[in-house]
Design an enzyme around this catalytic site. Structure first.
Site, mmCIF file in Angstrom:
data_model
loop_
_atom_site.group_PDB
_atom_site.id
_atom_site.type_symbol
_atom_site.label_atom_id
_atom_site.label_comp_id
_atom_site.label_asym_id
_atom_site.label_seq_id
_atom_site.Cartn_x
_atom_site.Cartn_y
_atom_site.Cartn_z
ATOM 1 N N GLU A 1 -1.388 7.448 -5.894
ATOM 2 C CA GLU A 1 -1.601 6.691 -7.136
ATOM 3 C C GLU A 1 -2.952 6.962 -7.796
ATOM 4 O O GLU A 1 -3.071 6.853 -9.019
ATOM 5 C CB GLU A 1 -1.415 5.186 -6.906
ATOM 6 C CG GLU A 1 -2.453 4.543 -6.013
ATOM 7 C CD GLU A 1 -2.176 3.042 -5.841
ATOM 8 O OE1 GLU A 1 -1.058 2.694 -5.431
ATOM 9 O OE2 GLU A 1 -3.074 2.244 -6.110
ATOM 10 N N ARG B 1 0.859 -1.180 0.000
ATOM 11 C CA ARG B 1 0.000 0.000 0.000
ATOM 12 C C ARG B 1 0.897 1.232 0.000
ATOM 13 O O ARG B 1 1.867 1.320 0.763
ATOM 14 C CB ARG B 1 -0.892 -0.001 1.261
ATOM 15 C CG ARG B 1 -1.869 -1.167 1.349
ATOM 16 C CD ARG B 1 -2.922 -1.139 0.256
ATOM 17 N NE ARG B 1 -3.755 0.048 0.378
ATOM 18 C CZ ARG B 1 -4.849 0.132 1.127
ATOM 19 N NH1 ARG B 1 -5.263 -0.924 1.815
ATOM 20 N NH2 ARG B 1 -5.547 1.251 1.185
ATOM 21 N N HIS C 1 0.213 -0.341 -10.135
ATOM 22 C CA HIS C 1 -0.614 -1.247 -9.315
ATOM 23 C C HIS C 1 -1.055 -2.471 -10.130
ATOM 24 O O HIS C 1 -2.223 -2.873 -10.105
ATOM 25 C CB HIS C 1 -1.838 -0.519 -8.749
ATOM 26 C CG HIS C 1 -2.294 -1.090 -7.437
ATOM 27 N ND1 HIS C 1 -2.699 -0.323 -6.378
ATOM 28 C CD2 HIS C 1 -2.395 -2.380 -7.015
ATOM 29 C CE1 HIS C 1 -3.051 -1.109 -5.360
ATOM 30 N NE2 HIS C 1 -2.860 -2.369 -5.732
#
Ligand code: NAD
Length: 335
Positions: free
Chosen positions: A264, A235, A297
């Protein structure tokens, strides 16, 4: 039974068909739109809802579903940050998620980030694109013999530990709840500081509890070995990005592999015309370095993982609708 799915991507559609082939008695319909106050209407006349989205689920959207008689929601991923559990409790919803869909996907991606940094792939790619096929001075390092510090040894971290051991690394790990299998292998150290002190490569695999925001900050970085490589596929908020940038600038940090970033949501899953159009200053401060690899991601993003996310969420939604115990119930009393 009838189930409506939100936020369906092109790559999920084959698995929807596979699932309905196994469950011909269930009718499904879907949209690529996310669940919102407006789109809740699409689920009218359905019994259950399956969703996946990064932005919050509004109380109004949930109220609308409730008014259509829907009270079972299944999320196709892990994250539940978008829900206000109080809203779900007030409106009588039951919720499932898919907390484990393919730990190997993230563990293998982590390994590839480490390998690409150690073998200086960004620099070789640059040279190659300029028709420079020379070796010198772009000499690499091996995982074999390195000390790899794993923070968090749950589903993903424990697979990373196995892969790193198979590659000849000395694995050390820290977890607030050590796992018995790794405990038998004697890999655990007593504190995060011990990981910082000993590890050549540090890889993070914990959730983001409030107390763990900026687990890697300037103080932590100061305790690390010079030239340490830091990997984060967990994370973004676990790392203080400004401290990371300062560590890279000073040379204290030798490399960073980042599949997640604090900011992000401003960048990942978006398509820009050029880097000039990206406004996030932290992203810009990181992206053009030879010793930083950023992936948007995508650690989870494999066919196996997407298959499991679709199958497990639909099956659990059906389990709830037909009164069976779901595989992954979410305890709504927790928040
Ligand atoms: P998990 O719950 O199986 O394991 C997490 C482990 O971290 C547990 O063993 C827990 O005891 C430990 N832990 C918690 N707080 C800690 C702390 N402060 N210090 C040390 N250990 C601590 O979780 P998982 O499925 O292995 O997921 C790990 C992380 O990976 C999560 O943050 C998850 O959101 C993230 N993730 C990322 C992707 C991706 O695509 N990049 C995909 C899935 C999961």
């Amino acid at each position: 039974m009838k189930i409506f799915l939100y936020g369906i991507r092109e790559d999920e559609k084959n698995y929807l068909k596979e699932w309905t082939d196994v469950h011909p008695e269930v009718t499904i319909a879907y949209t690529d739109q996310f669940l919102s106050t407006e789109t809740a209407e699409l689920a009218k006349n359905y019994n259950g809802v399956v969703t996946l989205q990064m932005q919050p689920y509004s109380r109004e959207a949930l109220q609308n579903l409730h008014d259509f008689g829907i009270n079972k929601i299944s999320v196709r991923n892990v994250g539940l940050d978008g829900f206000d559990f109080q809203d779900l409790r007030d409106l009588g919803f039951s919720l499932t998620n898919v907390p484990v869909y393919s730990p190997n996907a993230i563990a293998e991606h982590t390994t590839s980030l480490i390998l690409r940094l150690l073998r200086r792939v960004p620099e070789f790619d640059k040279k190659f694109n300029n028709a420079d096929y020379s070796w010198f001075p772009t000499i690499g390092e091996e995982i074999n013999g390195k000390t790899v510090g794993i923070v968090g040894t749950g589903h993903i971290g424990s697979v990373v530990a196995r892969i790193m051991q198979a590659m000849g690394a000395k694995v050390i790990a820290y977890d607030i709840k050590p796992n018995p299998y790794l405990e038998n292998l004697g890999v655990y150290v007593d504190s995060l500081d011990e990981i910082f002190k000993q590890a050549d490569i540090i890889t993070l695999h914990t959730p983001l509890a409030k107390k763990d925001v900026h687990m890697i900050d300037a103080d932590a970085i100061a305790k690390m070995k010079d030239g340490v490589v830091i990997i984060n596929a967990a994370r973004g908020g676990l790392i203080d990005t400004e401290a990371l940038i300062a560590g890279l600038d000073s040379g204290k940090i030798g490399g960073a592999g980042l599949d997640v970033l604090e900011s992000e949501n401003d960048v990942f899953q978006k398509k820009f015309n050029s880097l000039d159009d990206v406004k996030d200053p932290q992203f810009k401060a990181l992206i053009n370095r030879d010793n930083v690899i950023i992936t948007p991601h995508t650690a989870f993003y494999t066919t196996t993982a997407v298959h499991n996310m679709v199958f497990d969420s639909l099956t659990d939604n059906l389990n709830m609708l037909e009164g069976r115990k779901p595989k992954y119930p979410v305890d709504l009393s927790e928040e």
